[in-house]
Design a protein around this motif. Structure first.
Motif, short mmCIF file in Angstrom:
data_model
loop_
_atom_site.label_atom_id
_atom_site.label_comp_id
_atom_site.label_asym_id
_atom_site.label_seq_id
_atom_site.Cartn_x
_atom_site.Cartn_y
_atom_site.Cartn_z
N LEU A 195 74.45 60.10 55.58
CA LEU A 195 74.63 58.74 55.08
C LEU A 195 76.06 58.28 55.31
N ALA A 196 77.03 59.14 54.96
CA ALA A 196 78.44 58.78 55.13
C ALA A 196 78.77 58.54 56.60
N ARG A 197 78.22 59.39 57.48
CA ARG A 197 78.48 59.23 58.92
C ARG A 197 77.93 57.90 59.42
N ARG A 198 76.71 57.58 58.99
CA ARG A 198 76.09 56.34 59.44
C ARG A 198 76.84 55.12 58.91
N PHE A 199 77.20 55.16 57.64
CA PHE A 199 77.95 54.05 57.05
C PHE A 199 79.30 53.88 57.73
N LEU A 200 79.94 54.99 58.09
CA LEU A 200 81.23 54.92 58.76
C LEU A 200 81.09 54.25 60.13
N VAL A 201 80.12 54.69 60.89
CA VAL A 201 79.90 54.12 62.22
C VAL A 201 79.62 52.62 62.12
N GLU A 202 78.77 52.24 61.18
CA GLU A 202 78.43 50.83 61.02
C GLU A 202 79.64 50.01 60.55
N THR A 203 80.43 50.58 59.66
CA THR A 203 81.60 49.87 59.14
C THR A 203 82.66 49.69 60.23
N ILE A 204 82.90 50.73 61.01
CA ILE A 204 83.83 50.61 62.14
C ILE A 204 83.33 49.52 63.09
N GLY A 205 82.04 49.53 63.37
CA GLY A 205 81.47 48.52 64.26
C GLY A 205 81.65 47.11 63.74
N TYR A 206 81.47 46.94 62.41
CA TYR A 206 81.66 45.61 61.83
C TYR A 206 83.08 45.13 62.06
N TRP A 207 84.07 45.97 61.72
CA TRP A 207 85.46 45.53 61.84
C TRP A 207 85.85 45.29 63.29
N HIS A 208 85.35 46.12 64.20
CA HIS A 208 85.65 45.89 65.62
C HIS A 208 85.09 44.54 66.08
N ASP A 209 83.88 44.21 65.64
CA ASP A 209 83.30 42.93 66.01
C ASP A 209 84.09 41.77 65.41
N TRP A 210 84.49 41.93 64.15
CA TRP A 210 85.24 40.87 63.47
C TRP A 210 86.57 40.61 64.17
N VAL A 211 87.28 41.69 64.49
CA VAL A 211 88.58 41.55 65.16
C VAL A 211 88.40 40.98 66.57
N HIS A 212 87.31 41.39 67.21
CA HIS A 212 87.05 40.93 68.58
C HIS A 212 86.98 39.41 68.66
N ASP A 213 86.53 38.77 67.60
CA ASP A 213 86.35 37.33 67.61
C ASP A 213 87.60 36.57 67.16
N LEU A 214 88.67 37.28 66.81
CA LEU A 214 89.90 36.60 66.39
C LEU A 214 90.61 36.00 67.60
N GLY A 215 91.24 34.86 67.38
CA GLY A 215 92.12 34.29 68.39
C GLY A 215 93.55 34.60 68.02
N ILE A 216 94.15 35.58 68.67
CA ILE A 216 95.46 36.09 68.24
C ILE A 216 96.54 35.74 69.25
N PRO A 217 97.81 35.71 68.82
CA PRO A 217 98.90 35.44 69.76
C PRO A 217 99.11 36.62 70.71
N PHE A 218 99.86 36.38 71.78
CA PHE A 218 100.10 37.43 72.78
C PHE A 218 100.97 38.55 72.22
N GLU A 219 102.02 38.17 71.50
CA GLU A 219 102.94 39.17 70.95
C GLU A 219 102.54 39.55 69.52
N TRP A 220 102.94 40.74 69.12
CA TRP A 220 102.72 41.26 67.77
C TRP A 220 101.24 41.30 67.39
N GLN A 221 100.42 41.69 68.33
CA GLN A 221 98.98 41.67 68.10
C GLN A 221 98.57 42.65 66.99
N ASP A 222 99.10 43.86 67.02
CA ASP A 222 98.73 44.84 65.99
C ASP A 222 99.08 44.33 64.61
#
Length: 596
Positions: A195-222
């Protein structure tokens, strides 16, 4: 334990937790941000192996610690090494992902402890309390769970570790991995580790998708991505409210008595948050907040609104002192509730209307503003007209004095100015003319009564002579153009009187608690914004880089900074500060098309 704000934040927009560099959960409230802190050692120090209100995972004979987030997520990883070369890794997260067509945000916190090498010898301590540390929980247990019981709730720990080793806090050799799942009093039917492994994979996927859709500046991205995730974690999905910070009573300066509960929704702070996230194309948080805001406005009486509400829209936030927690580093008092709900702060009318303005102009939004919503906002504008030249507590929430604050008047102007622009958008020409005329009257009043010709600056209050860093925002909100000599002159005056080294104080005069000792972080960001508007980009970049060097190891900021030591103070994580980071990076970054 030596308390500091070198903490990481995990959460899922329902609950949040702060974890220190030793992987101790030092703050975790249930069942939501403003709830009872079942882990509260941030405000109640303890010696190793004693104390209450915390959850720790200890590697015996530990010699090295590393801690970082998994890239572009809210998943925190801590790695310990012992004297014999044994290494363990602790992964902490709160599940958040889409499931069955809706967002899954359980009241759950997951800790995975994994052996990486050697024969690590560890100890797990779980000591939740209730009623702000007043009592230890009653305990019952079964073969794979421990129930921590209070009169109002049950926290259930489901685990594949030995129940005895946890209950008795016995050290044991970690052969492979163990999982701890804190949640509601519900049975987990599938294997815990799976359960923990599955929830972790899904949670990482959620945040990656959320960040992927951000419009960020070129510098200081992290840095911008971490700030955006942090702002997102301070938004309470269920109602749309946004808390100013996750904590209560971390003092603004040592032994200052400036200890406040920030786990509520200040309409001013929330406007800055949604504006920043909107600049990054994260519009859903804004849409949820606007629903919260419309409900608050609908429940207001006669166009009058408070500066702060509970995350459920509650109006009454009675402030009281908690005697059972000693406070951050023993520096009490610890307060719950916030008296600011009773205060008169006139800038709030501008904050509300500035936030709602997005609904009328942002084509990305599903539900757009219409004439009906506009007419519901007009009573707020009428109130802004009535109060723009009346005394209030101001945005710094002075408790002992009231003045006609210039920033409050400027924000009342902003309320009328935006109503005029909305009316024009809707083709309501008569209402446009009315609100434009009202904005002009307030603008003239501010220019006549807040400009100090001797100081060559706008002052903190009408007919005053002291300065206030909020005046740096006069260009940002559109009250003054960047080439208006009064804007440059006001910035110069603030440089002379409020700048201490590379930092800007909000003000320097004494208030109810004496003279401020530390710099208010967002004020330095406002100064950076003003420098950019004046074309002083090199100075602004230098100040920005210096501020970034002062955040903690995870890129997170509290509210205040000791200008001598660089140490952070005040409630954590402070949304104001993270907003300032985002806006400064956007203003200063090279353009994408000119970066190569």
């Amino acid at each position: 334990m030596n308390s500091s704000l070198d903490l990481g934040l995990i959460g899922n927009c329902q609950v949040g937790a702060l974890i220190d560099s030793a992987a101790e959960i030092v703050w975790y409230c249930l069942p939501r941000f403003d709830g009872d802190p079942v882990f509260n050692s941030l405000l109640q120090e303890h010696e190793t192996g004693s104390g209450k209100g915390y959850c720790s995972i200890e590697l015996l004979e530990q010699i090295r610690t590393e801690q970082s987030y998994l890239s572009n997520t809210a998943v925190l990883v801590t790695r310990f090494t012992d004297t014999q070369g044994g290494v363990i890794e602790i992964t902490d997260f709160v599940p958040r992902f889409r499931q069955h067509g809706r967002m899954f945000t359980p009241m759950m916190l997951v800790r995975q402890v994994r052996r990486l090498q050697g024969t690590p010898f560890i100890r797990i301590c779980v000591r939740p309390t209730y009623d702000y540390g007043r009592e230890a929980c009653d305990i019952t247990y079964g073969s794979h769970h421990i129930r921590y019981v209070s009169p109002d709730w049950v926290l259930r720990l489901t685990t594949d570790a030995s129940i005895t080793t946890i209950l008795q806090e016995l050290p044991f050799f970690l052969e492979d991995q163990v999982t701890l799942i804190f949640g509601m009093d519900e049975t987990i039917s599938e294997p815990i580790s799976e359960l923990a492994r599955r929830f972790l994979v899904e949670t990482i996927g959620y945040w990656h998708d959320w960040v992927h859709d951000l419009g960020i500046p070129f510098e200081w991205q992290d840095e911008v991505i971490r700030a955006a995730i942090t702002l997102k974690l301070n938004a309470f999905d269920d109602t749309g409210a946004i808390v100013a910070a996750m904590t209560t009573s971390v003092p603004e300066a040592p032994d200052s008595g400036r200890n406040w509960d920030y786990r509520y929704c200040w309409l001013r702070d929330a406007y800055f948050v949604v504006n920043a996230l909107n600049r990054l194309s994260a519009t859903r948080t804004m849409e949820r907040y606007l629903r919260y805001l419309v409900n608050v406005v609908a429940g207001s009486s006669g166009g009058r609104i408070q500066p702060v509400y509970g995350i459920d829209g509650q109006k009454y936030l009675e402030e009281r002192k908690i005697e059972t927690l000693a406070g951050y580093r023993g520096m009490g008092p610890v307060r719950v509730g916030n008296q600011a709900y009773e205060q008169i702060q006139h800038d709030v009318y501008g904050s509300v209307i500035l936030a709602v303005t997005h609904v009328f102009f942002d084509q990305r939004l599903i539900r757009r503003g219409d004439a009906a919503l506009f007419h519901r906002l007009e009573p707020l504008g009428e109130t802004a007209i009535q109060v723009h030249d009346q005394p209030d507590a101001g945005l710094w929430e002075l408790r002992g004095t009231k003045r006609i604050h210039t920033f409050s008047a400027v924000m009342c102007w902003a309320a009328c100015d935006r109503l005029a622009k909305i009316a024009a958008r809707l083709g309501l020409s008569e209402r446009e003319a009315y609100w434009k005329a009202q904005a002009e009257l307030i603008h003239a009043a501010v220019c006549a009564r807040a400009w100090n010709d001797h100081k060559k600056a706008f002052t903190a209050a009408f007919e005053g002579d002291s300065l206030d860093a909020s005046l740096l925002l006069m260009h940002d909100v559109g009250f003054l153009t960047a080439d208006d000599f009064r804007f440059a002159a006001t910035v110069a005056a603030i440089e002379r009187e409020l700048r201490h080294g590379d930092y800007i104080f909000r003000y320097v005069e004494e208030d109810d608690f004496g003279a401020p000792e530390n710099a208010f972080i967002v004020c330095t960001y406002w100064y950076i914004h003003a420098l950019v508007a004046l074309g002083r980009n090199d100075e602004a970049r230098q100040l920005f880089e210096n501020l970034l060097s002062r955040h903690n190891r995870h890129g997170l900021f509290a509210e205040h900074l000791d200008v001598r030591t660089g140490e952070q103070w005040g409630n954590f994580v402070q949304t104001y500060s993270m907003v300032g980071l985002i806006h400064s990076a956007i203003r200063l970054s090279k353009r994408w098309d000119a970066a190569f």
